[in-house]
Write a protein that holds these residues in place. Sequence first.
Motif, PDB file in Angstrom:
ATOM      1  N   HIS A  67       0.845  -1.206   0.000  1.00 43.70           N
ATOM      2  CA  HIS A  67       0.000   0.000   0.000  1.00 43.70           C
ATOM      3  C   HIS A  67       0.876   1.251   0.000  1.00 43.70           C
ATOM      4  N   HIS A 109       4.633  -0.187   0.082  1.00 42.33           N
ATOM      5  CA  HIS A 109       5.281  -1.012   1.091  1.00 42.33           C
ATOM      6  C   HIS A 109       4.255  -1.948   1.720  1.00 42.33           C
ATOM      7  N   ARG A 128       3.010   9.740  12.353  1.00 40.80           N
ATOM      8  CA  ARG A 128       2.792  10.608  11.194  1.00 40.80           C
ATOM      9  C   ARG A 128       2.270  11.978  11.634  1.00 40.80           C
ATOM     10  N   ASP A 132       0.942   5.198   1.927  1.00 39.32           N
ATOM     11  CA  ASP A 132       0.342   5.998   2.995  1.00 39.32           C
ATOM     12  C   ASP A 132      -0.044   7.336   2.376  1.00 39.32           C
TER      13      ASP A 132
HETATM   14 FE    FE Z   1       2.138   2.152   5.603  1.00 38.20          FE
END
Ligand code: FE
Length: 217
Positions: free
Chosen positions: A135, A191, A214, A137
């Motif tokens: 996927h 990743h 994040r 982010d």
């Molecule tokens: Fe991720």
Amino acid sequence: MTGDLFDASAIDGAVRVALSEDAVLLRGRALPVAEALLSAIRTVADAAPFRRMVTPGGFQMSVAMTNCGSAGWMTDRKGYRYTADDPQTGAPWPAMPAVFLNLADAAAAEAGFPGFVPDACLINRYEPGARLSLHQDKDERDYAHPIVSVSLGLPATFQFGGPNRADPVAKVPLTHGDVVVWGGAARLHHHGVLTLRNGEHPATGRTRFNLTLRRAM
Ligand code: FE
Ligand code: MD6
């Protein structure tokens, strides 16, 4: 932060592995605070329990998740998003522990991203058999901020690809205390995590935890 894939260099005494431009593995960087991180995870999970969320496509994830910070990542049939409250308890996600903030800021700076102040920490819990498919982010507001990822407990194989889904994927072993930082040119690289193998870790038992810190909002 230059060098070939898997070209390890020792800078400031820490072992760094360049995964790509703007993505670096700081091996063992979290070891000095590993017990404090695990204790903080238990405190967070007491207030916001781990749960296996459902994807928009209707599949239940094999990885169990919870969050801390002013924003928490979630998925359900309606989509992927960040929320201020835990939908399961109705209360705000627990506050970000100082040990998370301090580690994220220090690791990001060592990787070339000074001044990182995360507002969201997704906590992933893997048991043998759990996996996370490839996927990107991309639910965060501003991709200028890096991501700091901390591995604790059982080892896993991290898949690290490129900006396009079909790009070649490297396999990177991640073990207890490893920290990966990426941003800049690598921020939207694909990743994932291969199926966790059975095992027993002295600090976590049959479990791997991953903290993904994040700046979401
Ligand atoms: Fe991720
Ligand atoms: C994991 N990590 O290691 C999942 N995302 O369990 C991620 O999905 C991730 O490690 C963005 C940046 C670093 C990561």
